[in-house]
Design a protein around this motif. Structure first.
Motif, PDB file in Angstrom:
ATOM      1  N   ARG A   1     -16.637  13.941  22.317  1.00 20.31           N
ATOM      2  CA  ARG A   1     -17.027  13.371  21.023  1.00 20.31           C
ATOM      3  C   ARG A   1     -18.522  13.087  21.095  1.00 20.31           C
ATOM      4  N   THR A   2     -19.268  13.512  20.109  1.00 22.65           N
ATOM      5  CA  THR A   2     -20.717  13.276  20.108  1.00 22.65           C
ATOM      6  C   THR A   2     -21.120  12.510  18.849  1.00 22.65           C
ATOM      7  N   GLU A   3     -22.145  11.676  19.040  1.00 22.83           N
ATOM      8  CA  GLU A   3     -22.706  10.885  17.943  1.00 22.83           C
ATOM      9  C   GLU A   3     -24.195  10.731  18.208  1.00 22.83           C
ATOM     10  N   PRO A   4     -24.973  10.425  17.176  1.00 19.84           N
ATOM     11  CA  PRO A   4     -26.407  10.221  17.396  1.00 19.84           C
ATOM     12  C   PRO A   4     -26.654   9.039  18.325  1.00 19.84           C
ATOM     13  N   ALA A   5     -27.589   9.173  19.224  1.00 21.26           N
ATOM     14  CA  ALA A   5     -28.013   8.067  20.096  1.00 21.26           C
ATOM     15  C   ALA A   5     -29.218   7.429  19.413  1.00 21.26           C
ATOM     16  N   TRP A   6     -28.927   6.498  18.516  1.00 18.91           N
ATOM     17  CA  TRP A   6     -29.991   5.858  17.742  1.00 18.91           C
ATOM     18  C   TRP A   6     -30.921   5.078  18.668  1.00 18.91           C
ATOM     19  N   PRO A   7     -32.232   5.161  18.447  1.00 23.01           N
ATOM     20  CA  PRO A   7     -33.167   4.382  19.267  1.00 23.01           C
ATOM     21  C   PRO A   7     -32.911   2.888  19.094  1.00 23.01           C
ATOM     22  N   ARG A   8     -32.989   2.152  20.182  1.00 23.73           N
ATOM     23  CA  ARG A   8     -32.789   0.695  20.140  1.00 23.73           C
ATOM     24  C   ARG A   8     -34.108   0.020  19.811  1.00 23.73           C
ATOM     25  N   GLN A   9     -34.036  -1.018  18.998  1.00 20.66           N
ATOM     26  CA  GLN A   9     -35.229  -1.773  18.624  1.00 20.66           C
ATOM     27  C   GLN A   9     -35.846  -2.402  19.870  1.00 20.66           C
TER      28      GLN A   9
END
Length: 84
Positions: A57-65
């Protein structure tokens, strides 16, 4: 979301998650997948490094603040410090 839309949004990696519980971030390299591919479809070509199961399963690795970029395998020097 397509890979191109993810890149345009500042996403540099996908998070690949296996049923065994292993999760890892996979960089989005130009040429690995067509830019018109959808983020979930990228997992069809991946295998888990822990159990070798295909079709993750893949999902975007959103940048952390506020997160600073780190090199893989380099420990974070802030972990375990006394906060001085």
């Amino acid at each position: 979301m397509t890979l191109q839309q993810a890149i345009d949004s500042g996403i540099k990696a996908l998070r690949a998650i296996c049923d065994c519980g292993h999760a890892e971030e996979v960089p989005i390299y130009v040429g690995n997948w067509p830019s018109t591919s959808f983020v979930p479809d990228a997992g069809m070509m991946l295998r888990c490094r822990a159990c070798a199961k295909p079709d993750l399963r893949t999902e975007p690795a959103w940048p952390r603040q506020g997160a600073e970029p780190r090199l893989p395998g380099v420990p974070d020097a802030r972990i375990g410090t006394s906060g001085l």
